[in-house]
Design a protein around this motif. Structure first.
Motif, PDB file in Angstrom:
ATOM      1  N   SER A 253       0.817  -1.216   0.000  1.00 60.38           N
ATOM      2  CA  SER A 253       0.000   0.000   0.000  1.00 60.38           C
ATOM      3  C   SER A 253       0.850   1.266   0.000  1.00 60.38           C
TER       4      SER A 253
ATOM      5  N   ARG B  72      -4.670  -2.431  -1.596  1.00 62.36           N
ATOM      6  CA  ARG B  72      -5.365  -1.387  -2.346  1.00 62.36           C
ATOM      7  C   ARG B  72      -6.313  -0.614  -1.428  1.00 62.36           C
ATOM      8  N   ARG B  73      -6.998  -1.345  -0.520  1.00 58.43           N
ATOM      9  CA  ARG B  73      -7.912  -0.711   0.413  1.00 58.43           C
ATOM     10  C   ARG B  73      -7.174   0.268   1.326  1.00 58.43           C
TER      11      ARG B  73
ATOM     12  N   ASP C 252      -6.185   3.317  -0.610  1.00 60.91           N
ATOM     13  CA  ASP C 252      -7.348   4.163  -0.904  1.00 60.91           C
ATOM     14  C   ASP C 252      -7.790   4.963   0.319  1.00 60.91           C
TER      15      ASP C 252
ATOM     16  N   GLU D  14      -5.525   7.845   0.778  1.00 57.43           N
ATOM     17  CA  GLU D  14      -5.702   8.847  -0.278  1.00 57.43           C
ATOM     18  C   GLU D  14      -7.109   9.434  -0.287  1.00 57.43           C
TER      19      GLU D  14
ATOM     20  N   LYS E  61      -9.929   7.879  -0.992  1.00 56.52           N
ATOM     21  CA  LYS E  61     -10.761   7.320  -2.049  1.00 56.52           C
ATOM     22  C   LYS E  61     -11.752   6.321  -1.469  1.00 56.52           C
TER      23      LYS E  61
ATOM     24  N   PHE F 114     -13.603   2.870  -0.923  1.00 59.78           N
ATOM     25  CA  PHE F 114     -13.129   1.493  -0.996  1.00 59.78           C
ATOM     26  C   PHE F 114     -14.022   0.652  -1.892  1.00 59.78           C
ATOM     27  N   GLN F 115     -13.397  -0.048  -2.836  1.00 60.13           N
ATOM     28  CA  GLN F 115     -14.134  -0.957  -3.714  1.00 60.13           C
ATOM     29  C   GLN F 115     -13.788  -2.379  -3.307  1.00 60.13           C
TER      30      GLN F 115
ATOM     31  N   GLN G  45     -11.666  -4.688  -5.681  1.00 61.67           N
ATOM     32  CA  GLN G  45     -10.535  -4.109  -6.397  1.00 61.67           C
ATOM     33  C   GLN G  45      -9.251  -4.789  -5.967  1.00 61.67           C
TER      34      GLN G  45
ATOM     35  N   ASP H 119      -5.004  -5.023  -6.734  1.00 61.64           N
ATOM     36  CA  ASP H 119      -3.858  -4.404  -7.383  1.00 61.64           C
ATOM     37  C   ASP H 119      -2.895  -5.486  -7.816  1.00 61.64           C
TER      38      ASP H 119
END
Length: 240
Positions: free
Chosen positions: A109, A207-208, A211, A214, A216, A218-219, A222, A224
């Motif tokens: 991350s 990725r979480r 995000d 940043e 963003k 969370f999906q 998703q 990476d």
């Protein structure tokens, strides 16, 4: 315990090396020296558990080269788990207490490039040796102290953050999903409580975490899968 890291590219500084290996746990000292045309380092960790994590990173690329990490005495440390059954508060959990796969997610991350082999090693370690009781108690303490539960919420509040959870340090939100009580939240909690994880699970958690930092959304699905060129951060916080 100490490890020896060899095959270090000349453009890697001591601070960059410290930034990378501090994800394993507290470092007492780093001695970076020339080794022929390259560099090598002796890293002394405060706890043996940190050294075990560092050994899992052998073969990981830092700058242009893949690191070779070995115990100083060339004997692998015996696996051990924390037997401290006392619940840990959200503020006092250490890197050494965390599952190895969770540490790999943190490294990813922050932009470090790890091979699937290194990630698989961490997952295998957790499966073989389990998750420390101190860490599982830490996650459970968040449930009880801040009202984070895995029960279903209504459609109106399923994406909200409870007042208690919003008031605590962002540490809490990095372990349990901001969508408290929803399916994503259950999935994240399961990630930290279960020893069995796949490479895809670890990359998705990385990725979480990225995000969240940043800002963003969370999906859930998703993942990476990128293993591109890595730019070494001069400094990376490991307070997750």
């Amino acid at each position: 315990m100490s490890v020896v890291v060899t095959n270090i590219a000349n453009d890697v500084s001591e601070s960059q090396l410290s930034s990378f290996f501090s994800f394993c746990g507290k470092i007492d000292s780093i001695d970076l020296t020339k080794d022929g045309d390259l560099q090598q380092a002796k890293i002394v960790f405060a706890q043996q558990e940190a050294a075990k994590t560092a050994l899992l990173l052998s073969g990981t690329q830092l700058s242009s080269l893949k690191l070779d990490v070995n115990p100083l005495d060339h004997k692998s440390p015996e696996p051990s788990l924390s037997t401290n059954e006392a619940p840990a508060s959200y503020s006092d959990i250490s890197q050494e207490d965390k599952p190895k796969s969770a540490i790999m997610a943190e490294l990813l991350s922050h932009g470090f490039v790890l091979t699937d082999v290194a990630i698989e090693k961490s997952a295998e370690f957790d499966q073989t040796h389990g998750i420390s009781s101190r860490f599982t108690n830490f996650v459970s303490s968040l449930d009880s102290k801040y009202g984070i539960s895995t029960s279903a919420h209504s459609a109106d509040d399923k994406y909200s953050i409870s007042a208690n959870a919003a008031a605590v340090e962002s540490t809490v939100l990095k372990y349990l999903d901001k969508a408290l009580g929803t399916a994503p939240g259950v999935k994240v909690r399961k990630f930290y409580n279960d020893a069995f994880k796949t490479v895809a699970d670890i990359r998705a958690e990385a990725r979480r975490l990225a995000d969240i930092r940043e800002g963003k959304p969370f999906q859930t699905d998703q993942t990476d899968q990128t293993e591109g060129e890595h730019v070494i951060p001069e400094s990376a916080s490991v307070s997750l």
